[in-house]
Design a protein around this motif. Structure first.
Motif, PDB file in Angstrom:
ATOM      1  N   VAL A   1       7.239  -6.467  15.030  1.00 46.02           N
ATOM      2  CA  VAL A   1       7.227  -6.905  13.796  1.00 46.02           C
ATOM      3  C   VAL A   1       8.243  -7.776  13.604  1.00 46.02           C
ATOM      4  O   VAL A   1       9.433  -7.455  13.772  1.00 46.02           O
ATOM      5  N   THR A   2       7.860  -8.846  12.925  1.00 44.36           N
ATOM      6  CA  THR A   2       9.059 -10.098  12.906  1.00 44.36           C
ATOM      7  C   THR A   2       9.124 -10.151  11.300  1.00 44.36           C
ATOM      8  O   THR A   2      10.538 -10.545  11.243  1.00 44.36           O
ATOM      9  N   ALA A   3       8.795  -9.882  10.452  1.00 44.47           N
ATOM     10  CA  ALA A   3       9.022 -10.187   9.079  1.00 44.47           C
ATOM     11  C   ALA A   3       8.277  -9.411   8.003  1.00 44.47           C
ATOM     12  O   ALA A   3       7.192  -8.875   8.384  1.00 44.47           O
ATOM     13  N   ARG A   4       8.912  -9.431   6.796  1.00 40.53           N
ATOM     14  CA  ARG A   4       8.410  -8.616   5.714  1.00 40.53           C
ATOM     15  C   ARG A   4       7.677  -9.462   4.540  1.00 40.53           C
ATOM     16  O   ARG A   4       8.514 -10.511   4.225  1.00 40.53           O
ATOM     17  N   ALA A   5       6.401  -9.458   4.288  1.00 41.08           N
ATOM     18  CA  ALA A   5       5.771 -10.217   3.458  1.00 41.08           C
ATOM     19  C   ALA A   5       6.181  -9.900   1.966  1.00 41.08           C
ATOM     20  O   ALA A   5       6.232  -8.564   1.606  1.00 41.08           O
ATOM     21  N   GLU A   6       6.828 -10.881   1.028  1.00 42.02           N
ATOM     22  CA  GLU A   6       7.543 -10.560  -0.167  1.00 42.02           C
ATOM     23  C   GLU A   6       6.852 -11.087  -1.312  1.00 42.02           C
ATOM     24  O   GLU A   6       6.592 -10.227  -2.369  1.00 42.02           O
ATOM     25  N   GLN A   7       6.199 -12.303  -1.244  1.00 40.11           N
ATOM     26  CA  GLN A   7       5.871 -12.741  -2.435  1.00 40.11           C
ATOM     27  C   GLN A   7       4.725 -13.839  -1.928  1.00 40.11           C
ATOM     28  O   GLN A   7       4.676 -14.348  -1.134  1.00 40.11           O
ATOM     29  N   ILE A   8       3.820 -13.874  -3.045  1.00 35.53           N
ATOM     30  CA  ILE A   8       2.682 -14.921  -3.066  1.00 35.53           C
ATOM     31  C   ILE A   8       3.462 -16.205  -3.515  1.00 35.53           C
ATOM     32  O   ILE A   8       3.625 -16.269  -4.701  1.00 35.53           O
ATOM     33  N   VAL A   9       3.470 -17.360  -2.849  1.00 36.92           N
ATOM     34  CA  VAL A   9       3.973 -18.370  -3.636  1.00 36.92           C
ATOM     35  C   VAL A   9       2.856 -19.549  -3.799  1.00 36.92           C
ATOM     36  O   VAL A   9       3.127 -20.462  -4.611  1.00 36.92           O
ATOM     37  N   TRP A  10       1.865 -19.430  -3.240  1.00 41.42           N
ATOM     38  CA  TRP A  10       0.732 -20.674  -3.308  1.00 41.42           C
ATOM     39  C   TRP A  10      -0.704 -19.820  -3.131  1.00 41.42           C
ATOM     40  O   TRP A  10      -0.719 -19.121  -2.298  1.00 41.42           O
ATOM     41  N   PRO A  11      -1.660 -20.304  -4.066  1.00 44.05           N
ATOM     42  CA  PRO A  11      -1.654 -21.068  -5.245  1.00 44.05           C
ATOM     43  C   PRO A  11      -0.854 -20.719  -6.470  1.00 44.05           C
ATOM     44  O   PRO A  11      -1.037 -19.674  -6.567  1.00 44.05           O
ATOM     45  N   PRO A  12      -0.671 -21.514  -7.357  1.00 40.48           N
ATOM     46  CA  PRO A  12       0.479 -21.154  -8.480  1.00 40.48           C
ATOM     47  C   PRO A  12       0.076 -20.116  -9.164  1.00 40.48           C
ATOM     48  O   PRO A  12       0.691 -19.136  -9.740  1.00 40.48           O
ATOM     49  N   GLN A  13      -1.360 -19.940  -9.380  1.00 40.36           N
ATOM     50  CA  GLN A  13      -1.785 -18.939 -10.287  1.00 40.36           C
ATOM     51  C   GLN A  13      -1.944 -17.527  -9.591  1.00 40.36           C
ATOM     52  O   GLN A  13      -2.090 -16.473 -10.403  1.00 40.36           O
ATOM     53  N   ARG A  14      -1.668 -17.455  -8.396  1.00 38.28           N
ATOM     54  CA  ARG A  14      -1.747 -16.292  -7.596  1.00 38.28           C
ATOM     55  C   ARG A  14      -0.101 -15.697  -7.483  1.00 38.28           C
ATOM     56  O   ARG A  14       0.116 -14.778  -6.858  1.00 38.28           O
ATOM     57  N   TRP A  15       0.778 -16.488  -7.982  1.00 32.13           N
ATOM     58  CA  TRP A  15       2.269 -16.176  -7.878  1.00 32.13           C
ATOM     59  C   TRP A  15       2.528 -15.054  -8.157  1.00 32.13           C
ATOM     60  O   TRP A  15       2.431 -14.467  -9.521  1.00 32.13           O
ATOM     61  N   GLN A  16       2.958 -14.035  -7.375  1.00 29.02           N
ATOM     62  CA  GLN A  16       3.225 -12.648  -7.554  1.00 29.02           C
ATOM     63  C   GLN A  16       4.059 -11.954  -6.398  1.00 29.02           C
ATOM     64  O   GLN A  16       3.984 -12.366  -5.261  1.00 29.02           O
ATOM     65  N   HIS A  17       4.704 -10.746  -6.848  1.00 32.75           N
ATOM     66  CA  HIS A  17       5.607 -10.203  -5.901  1.00 32.75           C
ATOM     67  C   HIS A  17       4.569  -8.963  -5.204  1.00 32.75           C
ATOM     68  O   HIS A  17       3.646  -8.776  -5.933  1.00 32.75           O
ATOM     69  N   LEU A  18       4.905  -9.053  -3.938  1.00 38.75           N
ATOM     70  CA  LEU A  18       3.926  -8.222  -3.218  1.00 38.75           C
ATOM     71  C   LEU A  18       4.606  -6.622  -3.196  1.00 38.75           C
ATOM     72  O   LEU A  18       5.680  -6.348  -2.505  1.00 38.75           O
ATOM     73  N   GLU A  19       3.869  -5.737  -3.715  1.00 47.46           N
ATOM     74  CA  GLU A  19       4.420  -4.410  -4.028  1.00 47.46           C
ATOM     75  C   GLU A  19       4.365  -3.708  -2.864  1.00 47.46           C
ATOM     76  O   GLU A  19       3.429  -3.895  -1.961  1.00 47.46           O
ATOM     77  N   ARG A  20       5.258  -2.696  -2.534  1.00 46.41           N
ATOM     78  CA  ARG A  20       5.188  -1.685  -1.378  1.00 46.41           C
ATOM     79  C   ARG A  20       4.035  -0.834  -1.974  1.00 46.41           C
ATOM     80  O   ARG A  20       4.212  -0.051  -3.035  1.00 46.41           O
ATOM     81  N   ARG A  21       2.998  -0.626  -1.315  1.00 44.50           N
ATOM     82  CA  ARG A  21       1.848   0.118  -1.813  1.00 44.50           C
ATOM     83  C   ARG A  21       1.161   0.877  -0.601  1.00 44.50           C
ATOM     84  O   ARG A  21       0.920   0.086   0.337  1.00 44.50           O
ATOM     85  N   LEU A  22       0.952   2.089  -0.836  1.00 39.88           N
ATOM     86  CA  LEU A  22       0.450   2.953   0.348  1.00 39.88           C
ATOM     87  C   LEU A  22      -1.026   3.641  -0.357  1.00 39.88           C
ATOM     88  O   LEU A  22      -0.711   4.748  -1.171  1.00 39.88           O
ATOM     89  N   PRO A  23      -2.119   3.180   0.024  1.00 36.53           N
ATOM     90  CA  PRO A  23      -3.268   3.857  -0.517  1.00 36.53           C
ATOM     91  C   PRO A  23      -3.380   5.268  -0.246  1.00 36.53           C
ATOM     92  O   PRO A  23      -2.764   5.946   0.755  1.00 36.53           O
TER      93      PRO A  23
END
Lengths: 161, 177
Positions: free
Chosen positions: B128-150
């Motif tokens: 595992v190399t990195a944690r995904a934090e944020q969608i940065v592009w496209p601009p209308q999709r800009w959002q923080h990626l929540e920690r979520r377990l189905p």
């Protein structure tokens, strides 16, 4: 008074800047080119003894040019903060004998074994290891100085299977 | 000019290596969290290296890892279970898996369209190399990626008593461990 303060501030900022620069150059060298590793434990005897210092390079693993017989440093599969030093015995697709079983090493994996067959925790206990865990390839020994030089190639019992 | 290069390149590389970088997400395996509309645009996410330097991941984290099948390929998945957890798998060779020491169980959000631990088994945390934090592009999709377990993917050892008994009974008969 103020001019003196500015001069001091400038000097310290300059020093800090140099430290950042050289820190970054050092980081890149250690991360992408090569570094020194202190090996601990008996698993690679008689090739590498405990407390030997080994020069490793990180270029071959990055381009996946690892071959059978290379001594490599990899992240331990059971603890990502620890590193292990083993010899690559087989690559993906090769057949390996482990006791009475014959394994086929899966694609993208390697089979690691210590040269000290009787005292080594390696692929014989935890199975094949993803090639992505390999961090470096041992080039030569730099300490103790009397033993400076290349590592002995594949021991006789490691004939390709 | 040469001096600027000698200083600038290591500075940039170190920054990327220590703090993080932006990468494009390909494929449908993380739908609907990433790439919700197939084929129109692909999302770009910020992958934080800083958050991953101690390998202290939690269940529900979205992470990027080196594929265990091909060291040249990076994949993005969600961590479902950590070492010691008991996972009810979806189509793996065993229906119940105890995640070994130093490993984790990763799955794509798009069940059935993802090449994940249900195919290659538990993966070493070292991949595992990195944690995904944020969608940065496209601009209308800009959002923080929540920690979520189905909820239906929570490891069996963390479930509450009522759900646990039923799922264990239903799955325990062909556990080979």
């Amino acid at each position: 008074m103020t001019s003196q303060l500015y001069r001091h501030l400038g000097k310290w900022l300059g020093v800090a800047g140099y430290m950042v620069q050289y820190g970054c150059i050092a980081h890149c060298t250690l991360e992408f080119v090569g570094d020194f590793v202190v090996c601990k434990g008996p698993s690679m005897e008689p090739t590498i003894f405990s407390e030997d210092i080994i020069l490793t390079e990180h270029i071959t693993p990055r381009f996946n040019r690892i071959n059978r017989g290379d001594v490599i440093i990899a992240r331990s599969p059971s603890n990502p903060r620890h590193h292990i030093c083993k010899r690559v015995v087989a690559l993906g697709g090769d057949k390996v004998k482990n006791g009475f079983h014959t394994h086929i090493v899966p694609k993208g994996h390697v089979w690691l074994e210590g040269d000290n067959n009787h005292n080594s925790t390696d692929s014989r206990s935890f199975g094949s290891v993803p090639a992505g865990l390999i961090r470096g390839r041992a080039v030569c020994r730099v300490w103790p100085l009397s033993e400076l030089g290349g590592l002995s190639p594949t021991p006789s019992w490691h004939v390709p299977r | 000019m040469f001096r600027a290069l000698v200083v600038g390149v290591p500075l940039g590389v170190t920054f990327v290596d220590c703090f993080g970088y932006v990468a494009r997400v390909e494929g449908v395996s993380m739908q609907p969290a990433l790439n919700p509309d197939t084929g129109i645009t692909s999302d770009f996410v910020f992958l934080s290296r800083w958050r991953s330097r101690s390998f202290a991941y939690q269940r529900g984290d979205m992470v990027s890892l080196v594929s265990p099948k091909d060291p040249n390929q990076k994949i993005i998945k969600r961590i479902i279970a950590l070492e010691g957890d008991l996972v009810a798998t979806l189509g793996y060779k065993r229906r119940l898996v105890r995640v070994p020491e130093g490993h984790c169980w990763v799955e794509g959000d798009h069940t059935g369209h993802s090449l994940d631990s249900n195919f290659f088994g538990p993966v070493a945390l070292g991949l595992v190399t990195a944690r995904a934090e944020q969608i940065v592009w496209p601009p209308q999709r800009w959002q923080h990626l929540e920690r979520r377990l189905p909820e239906e993917r929570v490891p069996l050892n963390l479930r509450t008593a009522s759900t646990k008994s039923s799922s264990i009974a239903d799955v325990f008969d062909d556990n080979e461990e």
